[in-house]
Design a protein around this motif. Structure first.
Motif, PDB file in Angstrom:
ATOM      1  N   MET A 122      97.211  50.180  24.110  1.00  0.00           N
ATOM      2  CA  MET A 122      98.023  51.333  23.716  1.00  0.00           C
ATOM      3  C   MET A 122      97.457  52.003  22.466  1.00  0.00           C
ATOM      4  N   LYS A 123      96.947  51.200  21.540  1.00  0.00           N
ATOM      5  CA  LYS A 123      96.319  51.763  20.340  1.00  0.00           C
ATOM      6  C   LYS A 123      95.089  52.571  20.712  1.00  0.00           C
ATOM      7  N   GLN A 124      94.425  52.161  21.773  1.00  0.00           N
ATOM      8  CA  GLN A 124      93.222  52.863  22.219  1.00  0.00           C
ATOM      9  C   GLN A 124      93.552  54.127  23.022  1.00  0.00           C
ATOM     10  N   GLY A 125      94.838  54.426  23.186  1.00  0.00           N
ATOM     11  CA  GLY A 125      95.203  55.667  23.850  1.00  0.00           C
ATOM     12  C   GLY A 125      95.619  55.504  25.300  1.00  0.00           C
ATOM     13  N   ALA A 126      95.851  54.280  25.739  1.00  0.00           N
ATOM     14  CA  ALA A 126      96.289  54.084  27.128  1.00  0.00           C
ATOM     15  C   ALA A 126      97.675  54.684  27.323  1.00  0.00           C
ATOM     16  N   ILE A 127      97.893  55.265  28.487  1.00  0.00           N
ATOM     17  CA  ILE A 127      99.196  55.813  28.848  1.00  0.00           C
ATOM     18  C   ILE A 127     100.126  54.678  29.264  1.00  0.00           C
ATOM     19  N   GLU A 128      99.548  53.690  29.932  1.00  0.00           N
ATOM     20  CA  GLU A 128     100.328  52.566  30.442  1.00  0.00           C
ATOM     21  C   GLU A 128      99.429  51.346  30.541  1.00  0.00           C
ATOM     22  N   THR A 168     102.654  54.188  40.459  1.00  0.00           N
ATOM     23  CA  THR A 168     102.937  55.587  40.811  1.00  0.00           C
ATOM     24  C   THR A 168     103.577  56.315  39.633  1.00  0.00           C
ATOM     25  N   ASN A 169     104.547  55.680  38.985  1.00  0.00           N
ATOM     26  CA  ASN A 169     105.205  56.293  37.823  1.00  0.00           C
ATOM     27  C   ASN A 169     104.221  56.510  36.678  1.00  0.00           C
ATOM     28  N   ALA A 170     103.339  55.545  36.456  1.00  0.00           N
ATOM     29  CA  ALA A 170     102.328  55.677  35.396  1.00  0.00           C
ATOM     30  C   ALA A 170     101.380  56.838  35.704  1.00  0.00           C
ATOM     31  N   ILE A 171     100.981  56.961  36.969  1.00  0.00           N
ATOM     32  CA  ILE A 171     100.095  58.069  37.365  1.00  0.00           C
ATOM     33  C   ILE A 171     100.798  59.407  37.175  1.00  0.00           C
ATOM     34  N   GLU A 172     102.074  59.478  37.534  1.00  0.00           N
ATOM     35  CA  GLU A 172     102.821  60.730  37.349  1.00  0.00           C
ATOM     36  C   GLU A 172     102.939  61.093  35.866  1.00  0.00           C
ATOM     37  N   LYS A 173     103.194  60.091  35.032  1.00  0.00           N
ATOM     38  CA  LYS A 173     103.276  60.312  33.580  1.00  0.00           C
ATOM     39  C   LYS A 173     101.922  60.801  33.040  1.00  0.00           C
ATOM     40  N   ALA A 174     100.852  60.138  33.455  1.00  0.00           N
ATOM     41  CA  ALA A 174      99.505  60.526  33.015  1.00  0.00           C
ATOM     42  C   ALA A 174      99.137  61.913  33.533  1.00  0.00           C
ATOM     43  N   THR A 175      99.578  62.227  34.754  1.00  0.00           N
ATOM     44  CA  THR A 175      99.291  63.537  35.341  1.00  0.00           C
ATOM     45  C   THR A 175      99.956  64.649  34.536  1.00  0.00           C
ATOM     46  N   ARG A 176     101.214  64.432  34.139  1.00  0.00           N
ATOM     47  CA  ARG A 176     101.901  65.452  33.326  1.00  0.00           C
ATOM     48  C   ARG A 176     101.148  65.674  32.016  1.00  0.00           C
ATOM     49  N   LEU A 177     100.744  64.588  31.362  1.00  0.00           N
ATOM     50  CA  LEU A 177      99.997  64.702  30.113  1.00  0.00           C
ATOM     51  C   LEU A 177      98.667  65.410  30.332  1.00  0.00           C
ATOM     52  N   GLU A 178      97.975  65.052  31.399  1.00  0.00           N
ATOM     53  CA  GLU A 178      96.675  65.659  31.688  1.00  0.00           C
ATOM     54  C   GLU A 178      96.801  67.159  31.930  1.00  0.00           C
ATOM     55  N   HIS A 179      97.824  67.566  32.674  1.00  0.00           N
ATOM     56  CA  HIS A 179      98.022  69.003  32.904  1.00  0.00           C
ATOM     57  C   HIS A 179      98.283  69.737  31.591  1.00  0.00           C
ATOM     58  N   LYS A 180      99.033  69.105  30.678  1.00  0.00           N
ATOM     59  CA  LYS A 180      99.273  69.724  29.368  1.00  0.00           C
ATOM     60  C   LYS A 180      97.971  69.846  28.584  1.00  0.00           C
ATOM     61  N   ARG A 181      97.155  68.786  28.630  1.00  0.00           N
ATOM     62  CA  ARG A 181      95.871  68.820  27.905  1.00  0.00           C
ATOM     63  C   ARG A 181      94.960  69.905  28.445  1.00  0.00           C
ATOM     64  N   VAL A 182      94.842  69.958  29.758  1.00  0.00           N
ATOM     65  CA  VAL A 182      93.967  70.964  30.383  1.00  0.00           C
ATOM     66  C   VAL A 182      94.480  72.366  30.074  1.00  0.00           C
ATOM     67  N   ASN A 183      95.809  72.542  30.140  1.00  0.00           N
ATOM     68  CA  ASN A 183      96.401  73.838  29.849  1.00  0.00           C
ATOM     69  C   ASN A 183      96.148  74.238  28.397  1.00  0.00           C
ATOM     70  N   LEU A 184      96.331  73.295  27.468  1.00  0.00           N
ATOM     71  CA  LEU A 184      96.088  73.599  26.056  1.00  0.00           C
ATOM     72  C   LEU A 184      94.625  73.963  25.822  1.00  0.00           C
ATOM     73  N   LYS A 185      93.710  73.233  26.446  1.00  0.00           N
ATOM     74  CA  LYS A 185      92.282  73.543  26.274  1.00  0.00           C
ATOM     75  C   LYS A 185      91.972  74.955  26.766  1.00  0.00           C
ATOM     76  N   THR A 186      92.596  75.343  27.877  1.00  0.00           N
ATOM     77  CA  THR A 186      92.408  76.692  28.409  1.00  0.00           C
ATOM     78  C   THR A 186      92.950  77.723  27.422  1.00  0.00           C
ATOM     79  N   LEU A 187      94.155  77.461  26.891  1.00  0.00           N
ATOM     80  CA  LEU A 187      94.754  78.380  25.925  1.00  0.00           C
ATOM     81  C   LEU A 187      93.918  78.475  24.653  1.00  0.00           C
ATOM     82  N   LEU A 188      93.385  77.336  24.187  1.00  0.00           N
ATOM     83  CA  LEU A 188      92.589  77.343  22.951  1.00  0.00           C
ATOM     84  C   LEU A 188      91.309  78.155  23.095  1.00  0.00           C
ATOM     85  N   LYS A 189      90.816  78.253  24.331  1.00  0.00           N
ATOM     86  CA  LYS A 189      89.610  79.075  24.564  1.00  0.00           C
ATOM     87  C   LYS A 189      89.883  80.546  24.304  1.00  0.00           C
ATOM     88  N   ASN A 190      91.172  80.955  24.356  1.00  0.00           N
ATOM     89  CA  ASN A 190      91.532  82.353  24.106  1.00  0.00           C
ATOM     90  C   ASN A 190      91.626  82.692  22.622  1.00  0.00           C
TER      91      ASN A 190
END
Length: 196
Positions: A97-103, A115-137
């Motif tokens: 967890m200290k190393q950044g694991a989601i689960e 499945t729940n861990a993957i869904e949690k990680a997926t939500r976080l990943e979509h936020k990260r990808v979205n933020l990276k896209t926004l930061l490019k602007n």
């Protein structure tokens, strides 16, 4: 591939029966996935297509989970990781967890937990990808202002740090928030804390 699962799951597992079991689950759930028997094979990928989630055994023949995480961060990759392990060491779980694991899931684990861990990680990943896209602007100056704002600088500190007038500092702050789609500094901090 189901439309709802527009994400690639990278699976690293050296135990053939465990690998097959997880692959069957991912296939049943409609995920696109790519499997590896060791960490080095995964790390030879020249481009990790995003959005993605990594599910990895904590103890692999070549690298352990902590070493794998370090190798990814050294490459500038911030892919969400779910560690799995046959050992239930509390310290190992804390280290993951200290190393950044989601689960951190201990084998044998319930498929719903994975499945729940993957869904949690997926939500976080979509936020990260979205933020990276926004930061490019953002312009280079706006990116600098963003970095300072998430450090908690107020308007007068921002003004001094980037050597501009107070109205100009406020304008930069306003523009950064507009481009990132947030209405308050607390929203901006929340967005960055969840994703950066």
């Amino acid at each position: 591939m189901h439309k709802k699962n527009k994400i690639t799951i990278f699976l690293i597992e050296d135990d053939p029966s465990q690998l097959k079991s997880i692959e069957s689950l991912l296939e049943f759930k409609g995920f696109v996935f790519q499997s590896f028997k060791n960490a080095m094979d995964f790390l030879t990928l020249s481009d990790i297509s995003r959005p993605a989630v990594l599910v990895s055994d904590m103890r692999l023949p070549d690298l352990n989970g902590v070493e794998l995480y370090k190798a990814l961060t050294d490459r500038g990759e911030d892919i969400p990781i779910i560690f799995i392990s046959g050992e239930s060491s509390i310290q190992q779980s804390i280290d993951a967890m200290k190393q950044g694991a989601i689960e951190f899931l201990v084998k044998p684990f319930d498929i719903n937990d994975l499945t729940n861990a993957i869904e949690k990680a997926t939500r976080l990943e979509h936020k990260r990808v979205n933020l990276k896209t926004l930061l490019k602007n953002l312009s280079p100056r706006e990116k600098q202002v963003f970095d300072l704002l998430i450090q908690g600088l107020n308007n007068s500190e921002l003004m001094k740090k980037i050597n501009v007038s107070l109205p100009t500092a406020k304008q930069y702050k306003s523009e950064v928030m507009r481009k990132l789609g947030v209405k308050s500094l607390s929203e901006l901090m929340n967005l960055s804390n969840q994703t950066v």
